[in-house]
Design an enzyme around this catalytic site. Sequence first.
Site, PDB file in Angstrom:
ATOM      1  N   GLU A 292      -0.942   8.248   1.861  1.00 13.34           N
ATOM      2  CA  GLU A 292       0.261   9.113   0.991  1.00 13.34           C
ATOM      3  C   GLU A 292       0.118   9.159  -0.582  1.00 13.34           C
ATOM      4  OE1 GLU A 292       0.448   6.977   3.575  1.00 13.34           O
ATOM      5  OE2 GLU A 292       1.603   7.691   5.246  1.00 13.34           O
TER       6      GLU A 292
ATOM      7  N   PHE B  15      13.008  -0.471  11.979  1.00 18.32           N
ATOM      8  CA  PHE B  15      11.247  -0.304  12.103  1.00 18.32           C
ATOM      9  C   PHE B  15      11.079   0.680  10.790  1.00 18.32           C
ATOM     10  CE2 PHE B  15       7.629   1.699  13.438  1.00 18.32           C
ATOM     11  CZ  PHE B  15       6.614   1.048  13.268  1.00 18.32           C
ATOM     12  N   GLN B  16      10.281   0.436  10.057  1.00 22.13           N
ATOM     13  CA  GLN B  16       9.881   1.397   9.038  1.00 22.13           C
ATOM     14  C   GLN B  16      10.768   1.574   7.883  1.00 22.13           C
ATOM     15  OE1 GLN B  16       7.255   4.134  10.610  1.00 22.13           O
ATOM     16  NE2 GLN B  16       5.467   2.907  10.360  1.00 22.13           N
TER      17      GLN B  16
ATOM     18  N   LYS C  96      16.137  10.322   9.791  1.00 22.49           N
ATOM     19  CA  LYS C  96      15.643  11.031  10.990  1.00 22.49           C
ATOM     20  C   LYS C  96      16.753  11.841  11.985  1.00 22.49           C
ATOM     21  CE  LYS C  96      13.861   8.438  14.900  1.00 22.49           C
ATOM     22  NZ  LYS C  96      13.419   7.057  15.410  1.00 22.49           N
TER      23      LYS C  96
ATOM     24  N   MET D 134     -14.283   0.609 -18.694  1.00 29.17           N
ATOM     25  CA  MET D 134     -13.218   0.459 -19.666  1.00 29.17           C
ATOM     26  C   MET D 134     -12.945  -0.883 -19.714  1.00 29.17           C
ATOM     27  SD  MET D 134     -11.695   1.863 -22.054  1.00 29.17           S
ATOM     28  CE  MET D 134     -11.600   4.047 -22.043  1.00 29.17           C
TER      29      MET D 134
HETATM   30  C1  LIG Z   1      -4.694   1.674 -10.219  1.00 25.89           C
HETATM   31  C2  LIG Z   1      -5.093   1.052 -11.413  1.00 25.89           C
HETATM   32  N1  LIG Z   1      -5.699  -0.458 -11.465  1.00 25.89           N
HETATM   33  C3  LIG Z   1      -6.234  -0.710 -12.701  1.00 25.89           C
HETATM   34  C4  LIG Z   1      -6.263  -0.429 -13.805  1.00 25.89           C
HETATM   35  C5  LIG Z   1      -6.951  -0.747 -14.861  1.00 25.89           C
HETATM   36  N2  LIG Z   1      -8.213  -0.157 -15.216  1.00 25.89           N
HETATM   37  C6  LIG Z   1      -8.254   0.904 -16.348  1.00 25.89           C
HETATM   38  S1  LIG Z   1      -9.757   1.615 -16.299  1.00 25.89           S
HETATM   39  C7  LIG Z   1     -10.385   0.705 -15.413  1.00 25.89           C
HETATM   40  C8  LIG Z   1     -11.811   0.639 -14.626  1.00 25.89           C
HETATM   41  C9  LIG Z   1     -12.117   2.022 -14.097  1.00 25.89           C
HETATM   42  O1  LIG Z   1     -13.419   1.851 -13.679  1.00 25.89           O
HETATM   43  P1  LIG Z   1     -14.174   3.240 -13.207  1.00 25.89           P
HETATM   44  O2  LIG Z   1     -13.313   4.010 -12.249  1.00 25.89           O
HETATM   45  O3  LIG Z   1     -15.782   2.907 -12.752  1.00 25.89           O
HETATM   46  O4  LIG Z   1     -14.243   3.999 -14.641  1.00 25.89           O
HETATM   47  P2  LIG Z   1     -15.239   3.562 -16.093  1.00 25.89           P
HETATM   48  O5  LIG Z   1     -14.307   3.032 -16.928  1.00 25.89           O
HETATM   49  O6  LIG Z   1     -16.201   2.455 -15.346  1.00 25.89           O
HETATM   50  O7  LIG Z   1     -15.758   4.972 -16.494  1.00 25.89           O
HETATM   51  C10 LIG Z   1      -9.411  -0.387 -14.684  1.00 25.89           C
HETATM   52  C11 LIG Z   1      -9.828  -1.487 -13.618  1.00 25.89           C
HETATM   53  C12 LIG Z   1      -5.723   1.141 -13.710  1.00 25.89           C
HETATM   54  N3  LIG Z   1      -5.948   1.794 -14.810  1.00 25.89           N
HETATM   55  N4  LIG Z   1      -5.254   1.915 -12.526  1.00 25.89           N
END
Ligand SMILES: Cc1ncc(C[n+]2csc(CCOP(=O)(O)OP(=O)(O)O)c2C)c(N)n1
Lengths: 575, 166
Positions: A51, A113-114, A163, A476
């Site tokens: 979702e 439920f749910q 529902k 990042m």
């Molecule tokens: C849902 C979620 N969890 C954690 C983060 C923290 N976060 C920001 S960038 C990142 C790394 C993303 O990795 P990737 O998709 O490989 O991108 P890259 O930076 O390597 O290009 C994380 C863990 C986030 N922004 N969103």
Amino acid sequence: MPEQLTGAQALIRSLEYEGVEVVFGMPGGAILKAYDPIIESPIRHVLARHEQGAGHMASGYAHATGRVGVAMVTSGPAATNLLTALQDAYMDSVPMVAITGQVATTSIGNDAFQEAHTWGMSMPATKHNSLITSAEEIPDAIREAFHLASTGRKGPVLVDVPKNILTDTMTWHRPGQIKLPGYKPAVKGHPRQVKAAADLIEQSERPVLYIGGGVGAAGGGDELRQFAEMINVPMVTTLMARGIFPDSHPLNLGMPGMHGNYTATIAMQRSDLLITIGARFDDRITGDLKSFATGAKVIHVDVDPAEISKNRFADVPIVGDAKAVLEQLITEIGSRGAQPNRDAWLATLSDWQATYPLAYEQDPDGPIQQQYVIEELHRITGGDATIVAGVGQHQMWASQFWGFEEPRRWINSGGLGTMGYAIPAAVGAKVGTPDEIVFAFDGDGCFQMTGTELITASVENIPIKVAVLNNASLGMVKQWQTLFYDGRLSQTELSPTVPDFAMFAEACGAVGLRADRPDQVAAVLEEALAINDRPVVIDFACDPEAMVFPMVPAGGSNDDIALSREDFMSREDLT
Amino acid sequence: MKHVIAVLVENKPGVLARVSTMFARRGFNIHSLTVGPTEDPSLSRMTVVVDGPEMEQIVKQLYKLVHTVKVMEFEPGTAIEREIMLVRVNASPKLRGEILDAARVCEAKAVDVGVTTITFEVTGPPDRLADFLQLMSAYGVTSLAKSGRIALARDQKTAKSQTKSA
Ligand SMILES: Cc1ncc(C[n+]2csc(CCOP(=O)(O)OP(=O)(O)O)c2C)c(N)n1
Ligand SMILES: [Mg+2]
């Protein structure tokens, strides 16, 4: 004779009445009844695999088309799965309507439920929400939801439907007049404020147009161009505003902020007037607020009064729709004399652009640089593609290095920064604009969150293209650990071999391709562009050590912008 | 500094939850909040006493709620403000006379008398309640129940009514 419909039929008829062409969702117990009339409805239904994916698809669709995206899911876990996408759309003001099933009215509160308290949980994540209490309410409730989602400051609206109400019968009637006595979004700006803004502009020697996503949401790109050229004022375009104004235009300085380019970021710092339109002084733009653009007065145009003077005091607040206010400003400025000569300011900015360009080096024998992939795709397509991004380094590079020329062709998660946004959003964008090339730049980390939506893309014949910019890391975050935690990497290295993204793609019914060396990049992109009957995924083995610059450390002053790793390391104040 | 605002909202289920969730989400501190019907059955009136300097944001965020119809911020002294409290005080037989004298001065009404305590009802402007409470603290307050504030603008143009889009 008045027609008797079930609540479910009334719901689907109401969506048809709104002109909905596609719904993204997944059925389940509480919403089941509404899935029956979908069979006969002209509305297309795209079955998401999660979702959250359905929600981001609706968001991608809305970004690409400007229309309201619709997601429909069942109660409980489906509604909670949707929440991330709602908050994401809320932060980025994306027009969306979410319909959630709910347990029967008589069971609400009994931990049936749910059952989940969807209304309560979604309240702070939506522009508005409602719980339907009788089938008769359905036409008006749906009309109201679409009205709220698509007017004023746009955003997601949730309608929770128990529902039993879907089973009840009602007498069909078209929705009546909307009754929202407290909801009157402003359109035109106050004429006195428009004059005051024109006065400030006339007096300004170093003005900067600070343009945010609000201008795109209002469809004000043409007016913006006319206005910018008329007053000959340089412009910065935030992450949410990329493409609203052509990057090739000499007045466009590009993206400012934490990973903005030097000229855009420092132009704001040195400016004496920020002409802010549809932007919100987010911390990713301003850095440390106290040292942000200290010499600048502020004109702030926004359709949401609460954005004005929230983070930065506005000398001239103008509440109104960006497009309408731009028209007013054009008329006002047009009735006045010539603007001051700003050649010196523009020349300074050109000097900075020449001295501090965005740069990277692609060593022909070294690992692939992500910027190179982005630039190669731009070269090959002539920029004629809708670009979608995940969240991380690859997102920043896509924003920095893709030359955006048109609105609605850059789709990303700005405010919430939701990893996993790209693939489902690309699916939604492609459904909305099937004749466009929709290309997602995704991170290897992001891909692993929502990559299963490739199955949706394959099965439903939605041929998106995905470039996995695979640096085998949560890049990042790794960058922050490298710069601010002495290189102590904690949980940011991903496996360079698992999953095999190309194999994963094939398993999902898509084409899986790979490129390991820079000299393979162009060919593999050409190959991907030639495939139009299936989704394509290309796994690019990218440099795991590369870092995004320029960078302003979080909470730091924009004056301390670091241009490169070496620049950063040489500055004791930053490390 | 405390500010008093009146919020007219559509009389719809859940509207109190919307307002209180907004306050929680935005980190605004509510000192007290009351809600009740008005002369118009389609509207409810909330009176909110808030702490803190972010008045402009609070008013704007209230307006942002779709069911908010009008927000009025009262300048100090421009509104009739009332609170009610029930306060139970230790009152040994030999101190009773003294306590009841003090109560009379503050227009506090004895509404329950027990063996060792008296319970007073005090209604009025907030400082009257505060004064009485301070007076009674010398004897020992054993229980206290206090309403939030209600307020109406005095019958002249003194309330600063903020229009929705300004
Ligand atoms: C849902 C979620 N969890 C954690 C983060 C923290 N976060 C920001 S960038 C990142 C790394 C993303 O990795 P990737 O998709 O490989 O991108 P890259 O930076 O390597 O290009 C994380 C863990 C986030 N922004 N969103
Ligand atoms: Mg990565």
